[in-house]
Design a protein around this motif. Structure first.
Motif, PDB file in Angstrom:
ATOM      1  N   GLY A 256       0.816  -1.210   0.000  1.00 59.10           N
ATOM      2  CA  GLY A 256       0.000   0.000   0.000  1.00 59.10           C
ATOM      3  C   GLY A 256       0.847   1.256   0.000  1.00 59.10           C
ATOM      4  N   LYS A 257       1.950   1.236   0.778  1.00 56.87           N
ATOM      5  CA  LYS A 257       2.874   2.378   0.796  1.00 56.87           C
ATOM      6  C   LYS A 257       3.473   2.600  -0.588  1.00 56.87           C
ATOM      7  N   PHE A 258       3.836   1.496  -1.256  1.00 58.59           N
ATOM      8  CA  PHE A 258       4.448   1.591  -2.583  1.00 58.59           C
ATOM      9  C   PHE A 258       3.483   2.220  -3.583  1.00 58.59           C
ATOM     10  N   TRP A 259       2.241   1.679  -3.650  1.00 56.35           N
ATOM     11  CA  TRP A 259       1.272   2.190  -4.620  1.00 56.35           C
ATOM     12  C   TRP A 259       0.876   3.627  -4.318  1.00 56.35           C
ATOM     13  N   ALA A 260       0.648   3.922  -3.035  1.00 52.14           N
ATOM     14  CA  ALA A 260       0.244   5.277  -2.653  1.00 52.14           C
ATOM     15  C   ALA A 260       1.337   6.288  -2.962  1.00 52.14           C
ATOM     16  N   THR A 261       2.581   5.917  -2.698  1.00 49.81           N
ATOM     17  CA  THR A 261       3.699   6.825  -2.934  1.00 49.81           C
ATOM     18  C   THR A 261       3.823   7.192  -4.408  1.00 49.81           C
ATOM     19  N   PHE A 262       3.790   6.178  -5.276  1.00 49.78           N
ATOM     20  CA  PHE A 262       4.012   6.461  -6.694  1.00 49.78           C
ATOM     21  C   PHE A 262       2.797   7.099  -7.362  1.00 49.78           C
ATOM     22  N   LEU A 263       1.578   6.725  -6.947  1.00 50.36           N
ATOM     23  CA  LEU A 263       0.413   7.377  -7.544  1.00 50.36           C
ATOM     24  C   LEU A 263       0.384   8.858  -7.180  1.00 50.36           C
ATOM     25  N   GLN A 264       0.685   9.174  -5.915  1.00 51.61           N
ATOM     26  CA  GLN A 264       0.693  10.574  -5.470  1.00 51.61           C
ATOM     27  C   GLN A 264       1.845  11.359  -6.093  1.00 51.61           C
ATOM     28  N   ALA A 265       2.883  10.679  -6.587  1.00 52.44           N
ATOM     29  CA  ALA A 265       3.972  11.359  -7.289  1.00 52.44           C
ATOM     30  C   ALA A 265       3.614  11.606  -8.755  1.00 52.44           C
ATOM     31  N   VAL A 266       2.781  10.728  -9.321  1.00 54.89           N
ATOM     32  CA  VAL A 266       2.407  10.836 -10.730  1.00 54.89           C
ATOM     33  C   VAL A 266       1.225  11.777 -10.931  1.00 54.89           C
ATOM     34  N   THR A 267       0.222  11.682 -10.052  1.00 63.34           N
ATOM     35  CA  THR A 267      -1.045  12.369 -10.284  1.00 63.34           C
ATOM     36  C   THR A 267      -1.004  13.897 -10.211  1.00 63.34           C
ATOM     37  N   PRO A 268      -0.125  14.546  -9.420  1.00 64.21           N
ATOM     38  CA  PRO A 268      -0.151  16.016  -9.409  1.00 64.21           C
ATOM     39  C   PRO A 268       0.118  16.659 -10.759  1.00 64.21           C
ATOM     40  N   ARG A 269       0.907  15.991 -11.598  1.00 62.75           N
ATOM     41  CA  ARG A 269       1.217  16.577 -12.897  1.00 62.75           C
ATOM     42  C   ARG A 269       0.053  16.370 -13.859  1.00 62.75           C
ATOM     43  N   SER A 270      -1.153  16.738 -13.370  1.00 61.99           N
ATOM     44  CA  SER A 270      -2.381  16.836 -14.159  1.00 61.99           C
ATOM     45  C   SER A 270      -3.297  15.624 -14.086  1.00 61.99           C
ATOM     46  N   GLY A 271      -2.998  14.637 -13.253  1.00 62.81           N
ATOM     47  CA  GLY A 271      -3.836  13.436 -13.184  1.00 62.81           C
ATOM     48  C   GLY A 271      -5.197  13.671 -12.572  1.00 62.81           C
ATOM     49  N   GLY A 272      -5.203  14.237 -11.366  1.00 60.44           N
ATOM     50  CA  GLY A 272      -6.473  14.607 -10.745  1.00 60.44           C
ATOM     51  C   GLY A 272      -7.120  13.568  -9.865  1.00 60.44           C
ATOM     52  N   VAL A 273      -6.591  12.331  -9.831  1.00 53.66           N
ATOM     53  CA  VAL A 273      -7.139  11.318  -8.936  1.00 53.66           C
ATOM     54  C   VAL A 273      -6.136  11.032  -7.831  1.00 53.66           C
ATOM     55  N   THR A 274      -6.627  10.710  -6.653  1.00 57.83           N
ATOM     56  CA  THR A 274      -5.742  10.453  -5.533  1.00 57.83           C
ATOM     57  C   THR A 274      -6.336   9.384  -4.630  1.00 57.83           C
ATOM     58  N   THR A 275      -5.482   8.584  -4.021  1.00 59.76           N
ATOM     59  CA  THR A 275      -5.944   7.538  -3.105  1.00 59.76           C
ATOM     60  C   THR A 275      -5.744   7.939  -1.650  1.00 59.76           C
ATOM     61  N   ILE A 276      -5.147   9.092  -1.413  1.00 56.72           N
ATOM     62  CA  ILE A 276      -4.967   9.624  -0.060  1.00 56.72           C
ATOM     63  C   ILE A 276      -5.560  11.031  -0.028  1.00 56.72           C
ATOM     64  N   GLU A 277      -6.351  11.312   0.972  1.00 53.95           N
ATOM     65  CA  GLU A 277      -6.999  12.615   1.063  1.00 53.95           C
ATOM     66  C   GLU A 277      -5.956  13.715   1.221  1.00 53.95           C
ATOM     67  N   VAL A 278      -5.960  14.662   0.295  1.00 55.31           N
ATOM     68  CA  VAL A 278      -4.956  15.730   0.274  1.00 55.31           C
ATOM     69  C   VAL A 278      -4.976  16.589   1.543  1.00 55.31           C
ATOM     70  N   PRO A 279      -6.157  16.922   2.107  1.00 55.01           N
ATOM     71  CA  PRO A 279      -6.145  17.747   3.327  1.00 55.01           C
ATOM     72  C   PRO A 279      -5.438  17.084   4.515  1.00 55.01           C
ATOM     73  N   LEU A 280      -5.284  15.747   4.500  1.00 53.41           N
ATOM     74  CA  LEU A 280      -4.647  15.042   5.608  1.00 53.41           C
ATOM     75  C   LEU A 280      -3.127  15.002   5.486  1.00 53.41           C
ATOM     76  N   LEU A 281      -2.589  15.457   4.348  1.00 54.97           N
ATOM     77  CA  LEU A 281      -1.145  15.435   4.137  1.00 54.97           C
ATOM     78  C   LEU A 281      -0.474  16.569   4.904  1.00 54.97           C
ATOM     79  N   ARG A 282       0.826  16.409   5.147  1.00 53.33           N
ATOM     80  CA  ARG A 282       1.602  17.479   5.781  1.00 53.33           C
ATOM     81  C   ARG A 282       1.646  18.690   4.851  1.00 53.33           C
ATOM     82  N   GLN A 283       1.853  19.875   5.423  1.00 52.55           N
ATOM     83  CA  GLN A 283       1.935  21.086   4.599  1.00 52.55           C
ATOM     84  C   GLN A 283       3.119  21.029   3.642  1.00 52.55           C
TER      85      GLN A 283
END
Length: 438
Positions: A256-283
């Protein structure tokens, strides 16, 4: 009507048509969507952004969802590309004017082979989206009936490939839930990352990759896009893992750490989908995502931002200046000074636009500065990620975000060219002056 004017006008016509259709009672479960909300959703879909003021899965009917699907399919591939498809199907000749428009819409340097490229774009898009739909549908059939799984598979494959970021899982997991329930799912994560990556590198690179077995070489553009994308993904994933290891990643399994890490690294560059709630992330992580959203995807792709090549040229120019080099060299090719000036112009115009928009949103919205900045960059970079501010926007805030999404999709430079008056050739030059820099 210059190409920039035609491209800008085409997006406006699509948005207008989408607003009208979404305003119809048949489009919403409540029977009514306000004009500003319909305009916002139509702009977000046409500009393949993914920001939503209403939940797609619960507040739109199947008709409304299909309207969105058509808008982000045309918006992602480009209305000029879709018009060319109709022309090719009718077996009509592509005129010189249409070829110039295609050249502008695909960010090509010449018209040579442009019709062949468009044919490939349509074929590649169909094959990639169909493959994604089959993979998604196969996974979703474990949780829902076949018909619904097929519909969900098609919708999400087209949405994610076009970097639109709309999802329908609010109907199952709650409004605005996104893909958070699939954080440990390898099929959903792998398919999503593949679609985002293939949609984000651009059709020019895809065509080049398909020709690689025969030509045994890649163009400079493809090399820059692929290497810069790889570097951004690796660095983004590494930083995300370090920043979130003891926070949002902590309760997840190793996979889960592996998939979450790489999806969150790929998706900001215009993907738009996320598996971790952005408001819960560190600033710090949220700011990292802001930087990735600002860079965006590749030229001629379904993504936004200042573009990967712009970022790569600027970094290389700075490195060359620090080493005292006169020429800017990438992969043993000298980059023209005109490209450096263009990259600087795009970046500075984008920064100025975001500064002004963030200041105005800070006045209209009652939210923390980082939240406002995140939403502004997400809209401009057509990323679609949100910290929860978009559904709470005021009417003035919605108008500002609509303008940001439109300018982010058309590009500030294209819009500037479309709005500028017809210029005349300068008949003289001023004497050169000296000014101290730094």
């Amino acid at each position: 009507m210059t190409p920039p004017k035609v491209l800008s006008l085409g997006f406006l016509i699509l948005i207008t048509a989408g607003t009208f259709l979404l305003s119809l009672p048949v489009s919403s479960t409540s029977g009514q969507i306000s004009f500003i909300d319909a305009l916002f959703m139509a702009t977000s879909a046409t500009c393949v952004t993914g920001l939503a003021v209403i939940d797609t899965g619960t507040q739109l009917t199947t008709f409304g969802q299909v309207v969105l699907l058509i808008l982000f399919q045309i918006g992602g591939l480009g209305f000029v590309t879709m018009a060319t498809l109709i022309t090719l199907v009718l077996n009509k000749r592509i005129s010189l004017k249409e070829r110039i428009l295609l050249q502008e819409s695909m960010n090509q340097n010449s018209m040579q082979g442009i019709v062949l490229l468009i044919r490939r774009v349509l074929i590649y898009s169909l094959v990639i989206q169909l493959s994604g739909a089959v993979l998604f549908a196969g996974r979703f059939m474990m949780d829902m009936p076949f018909g619904k799984a097929a519909y969900y598979g098609i919708f999400h494959s087209i949405s994610i490939f076009n970097n639109a970021g709309f999802d329908l899982f609010g109907d199952i997991h709650g409004p605005f839930s996104g893909l958070t329930r699939f954080v440990n799912d390898p099929i959903v994560n792998f398919t999503s990352m593949s679609l985002i990556f293939l949609g984000g590198i651009g059709f020019i690179v895809l065509s080049d990759l398909m020709d690689f077995p025969k030509r045994r070489r890649l163009t400079l553009h493809s090399k820059v896009v692929l290497w810069t994308s790889l570097i951004l993904i690796v660095i983004g994933a590494g930083l995300f893992f370090l920043l979130e290891f003891n926070s949002s990643l902590k309760p997840l399994s190793a996979s889960g750490k592996f998939w979450a890490t790489f999806l969150q690294a790929v998706t900001p560059r215009s993907g738009g989908v996320t598996t971790i709630e952005v408001p819960l992330l560190r600033q710090s992580t949220q700011f990292l995502m802001i930087l990735l959203m600002f860079i965006g995807a590749a030229p001629g792709s379904t993504g936004g931002g200042i573009k990967i090549t712009t970022f790569a040229v600027l970094v290389t120019a700075v490195a060359a200046r620090l080493r005292g080099k006169e020429d800017i060299v990438m992969f043993r090719h000298r980059i023209a000074k005109e490209n450096v000036y263009r990259a600087l112009t795009i970046t500075l115009m984008s920064l100025m636009l975001l500064v002004i928009a963030t200041m105005l949103l800070s006045l209209t919205e009652s939210a923390e500065f980082l939240t406002v900045l995140f939403e502004a960059v997400s809209a401009f970079g057509t990323s679609g990620l949100s910290m929860g501010l978009t559904p709470e926007l005021t009417t003035a805030g919605k108008v500002l975000v609509i303008i940001l999404m439109f300018m982010g999709r058309t590009g500030p430079l294209t819009l500037a060219y479309a709005l500028k008056p017809k210029g005349s050739k300068e008949l003289y030059r001023y004497p050169e002056g000296k000014i101290t820099i730094g």
